[in-house]
Design an enzyme around this catalytic site. Structure first.
Site, mmCIF file in Angstrom:
data_model
loop_
_atom_site.group_PDB
_atom_site.id
_atom_site.type_symbol
_atom_site.label_atom_id
_atom_site.label_comp_id
_atom_site.label_asym_id
_atom_site.label_seq_id
_atom_site.Cartn_x
_atom_site.Cartn_y
_atom_site.Cartn_z
ATOM 1 N N TYR A 121 -13.299 -64.032 -23.169
ATOM 2 C CA TYR A 121 -13.074 -62.986 -23.795
ATOM 3 C C TYR A 121 -13.041 -62.814 -25.345
ATOM 4 O O TYR A 121 -12.694 -63.994 -25.732
ATOM 5 C CB TYR A 121 -11.871 -62.462 -23.175
ATOM 6 C CG TYR A 121 -11.054 -61.264 -23.987
ATOM 7 C CD1 TYR A 121 -11.479 -59.954 -23.305
ATOM 8 C CD2 TYR A 121 -9.890 -61.176 -24.730
ATOM 9 C CE1 TYR A 121 -11.029 -58.719 -24.046
ATOM 10 C CE2 TYR A 121 -9.395 -59.836 -25.291
ATOM 11 C CZ TYR A 121 -9.854 -58.697 -24.665
ATOM 12 O OH TYR A 121 -9.518 -57.544 -25.496
ATOM 13 N N ASP A 193 -8.368 -67.741 -16.746
ATOM 14 C CA ASP A 193 -8.275 -66.613 -16.814
ATOM 15 C C ASP A 193 -8.910 -65.812 -15.467
ATOM 16 O O ASP A 193 -10.245 -65.616 -15.537
ATOM 17 C CB ASP A 193 -8.956 -65.798 -18.061
ATOM 18 C CG ASP A 193 -8.786 -64.512 -18.392
ATOM 19 O OD1 ASP A 193 -8.484 -63.798 -17.348
ATOM 20 O OD2 ASP A 193 -8.724 -64.184 -19.594
HETATM 21 C C1 LIG Z 1 -8.554 -57.600 -21.635
HETATM 22 C C2 LIG Z 1 -8.610 -58.954 -21.643
HETATM 23 C C3 LIG Z 1 -7.665 -59.952 -22.323
HETATM 24 C C4 LIG Z 1 -6.572 -59.389 -23.218
HETATM 25 O O1 LIG Z 1 -5.772 -58.740 -22.365
HETATM 26 P P1 LIG Z 1 -5.089 -57.534 -23.414
HETATM 27 O O2 LIG Z 1 -4.124 -57.053 -22.101
HETATM 28 O O3 LIG Z 1 -5.968 -56.590 -23.832
HETATM 29 O O4 LIG Z 1 -4.257 -58.194 -24.524
HETATM 30 C C5 LIG Z 1 -7.860 -61.245 -21.810
HETATM 31 N N1 LIG Z 1 -8.814 -61.695 -20.882
HETATM 32 C C6 LIG Z 1 -9.662 -60.755 -20.386
HETATM 33 C C7 LIG Z 1 -10.752 -61.237 -19.494
HETATM 34 C C8 LIG Z 1 -9.676 -59.571 -20.661
HETATM 35 O O5 LIG Z 1 -10.497 -58.487 -20.128
#
Ligand SMILES: *Cc1c(COP(=O)(O)O)cnc(C)c1O
Length: 403
Positions: A121, A193
């Site tokens: 990201y 993630d």
């Molecule tokens: C949106 C996103 C983030 C960050 O999240 P926020 O809630 O916007 O801070 C991190 N990892 C992935 C894969 C995302 O899509």
């Protein structure tokens, strides 16, 4: 009941996730017999008994002291997510980026080495290239699909392997079990993630990872109306991370926790529909002569299809595609869509579309995007829960409007 369900969800049995999404973490008895956990906006909690107060403050007894540390509704959201991810524990954050930055800064120290991939990201990538090096932490970013290169870097030793799969925005897929084995061989902590996959489609902890994290802002909340982040793992690791967060202060707001928990109760229904819609849309686009490339792990010719088939239960609700006409064609199609918000973010009940240069990778320069292999004419399309037929006819009229 919640306990029994979270235990069975912990075993990762497939039929449990719909039930666990509704029941896990919920209080046995909320105040006044309320069937929905109320929002506790109060910041502080009173004790008449000084000994009891001290015991709660020291974590020897259950209870709450101050909402930066813990809050009943926030704790419920955390317990629900722990159950869905098959984890012993979870701790939550104000945003997904807070979950990611707290995890990196909690478990890494000066002199440590972290190995990750180029396609994380955009915000995560910024932490890797801009902030971590400032604290004397060495960051190695490998070509995303090059498992051999990642294994070779791991073999040199490191403190953490940080993965994201499927990736943003070209949906590359990494073999979590394989890379986790290589990381654990050198004693590294494995963080994944899981935002794109959701716990409905993928269980990184069951594949060996140590910590799994989410931007709860996306599929977990599912309605684009609340921000949050969550990290799940062993009680020991989560206790360490909780302590870092309670001091650093990136706590989840109780109202957001309420909205996110409400979203999670319908997570399985929504994601199953989004899996179905994304597959139908991807197949439609793949057969269109004006479309140059479609990136979706559910397509048999996608580079990550075989791994995704083996480690995921569904391929997710996000895809991206490039038009033969390049950037101009993408801009025209985007502006012609009727059933999509032209907006950042993903995972909502309504379809969201936008190019990486204004969404996931807005933090990167055009040069950095090119280096990351992200075509400027790419359109990311996060399907909602609308009917697949309606989404396809909308795309059909938008692409049909091209000269
Ligand atoms: C949106 C996103 C983030 C960050 O999240 P926020 O809630 O916007 O801070 C991190 N990892 C992935 C894969 C995302 O899509």
């Amino acid at each position: 009941m919640a306990d029994k369900l979270s235990r069975s969800a912990r075993q990762g049995t497939e039929t449990d996730i719909s039930t666990a999404a509704v029941w896990a973490g919920e209080p046995e008895r909320a105040p006044h017999g309320a069937t929905v956990m109320p929002v506790f906006h109060g910041v502080t909690y009173a004790y008449d008994d000084l000994e009891e107060w001290r015991a709660v403050a020291l974590g020897e007894r259950e209870g709450h002291i101050y909402s930066r540390n813990t809050n009943p509704g926030v704790a419920m959201f955390e317990n629900k997510l722990a159950a869905l991810e098959g984890a012993e524990a979870a701790t939550s954050f104000a945003t997904g980026m807070a979950a990611i930055s707290n995890t990196l800064f909690c478990f890494l120290s000066p002199g440590d080495r972290v190995i990750s991939i180029r396609d994380t990201y955009g915000g995560t990538n910024k932490l890797f290239i801009e902030f971590l090096p400032r604290f004397g932490i060495e960051v190695v970013l490998c070509d995303t699909e090059d498992h051999e290169a990642i294994e070779a870097e791991l073999a040199k030793g490191c403190r953490m392997l940080y993965l994201e799969t499927p990736t943003n925005p070209t949906l590359k897929v990494l073999d979590i079990a394989r890379l986790t084995r290589a990381a654990h061989a050198v004693g590294a902590l494995v963080v994944v993630d899981n935002t794109f996959a959701t716990p409905v489609n993928q269980h990184p902890l069951a594949l060996g990872a140590d910590l799994v994290l989410h931007s709860a802002t996306k599929f977990l909340g599912g309605h684009s109306d609340a921000m949050g982040g969550v990290v799940c793992g062993s009680s020991e690791l989560i206790a360490e991370l909780f302590h870092f967060r309670e001091i650093n202060g990136a706590s989840l707001d109780p109202m957001s926790a309420f909205l996110l928990a409400r979203g999670v109760r319908t997570l399985a229904l929504r994601v199953e529909r989004q899996n179905h819609n994304a597959q139908a849309v991807a197949e439609y686009l793949a057969g269109h002569p004006a479309v140059a490339a479609v990136y979706y792990p559910g397509l048999p010719n996608h580079t990550g299809h075989a791994i995704a088939r083996a480690q995921m239960k569904g391929f997710g609700g996000v895809l991206s595609f490039a038009l033969a006409g390049g950037y101009e064609a993408m801009a025209k199609v985007l502006s012609s869509l009727k059933l999509a918000h032209r907006a950042a973010s993903l995972g909502s009940v309504g379809t969201l579309a936008g190019p990486p240069s204004t969404t996931s990778h807005v933090e990167l320069s055009a040069e950095e995007r090119a280096r990351a292999g992200i075509p400027e004419g790419l359109l990311r399309y996060s399907v909602g829960i609308e009917s697949a037929a309606d989404l396809i006819s909308d795309l059909d009229q938008a692409i049909g409007s091209l000269p």
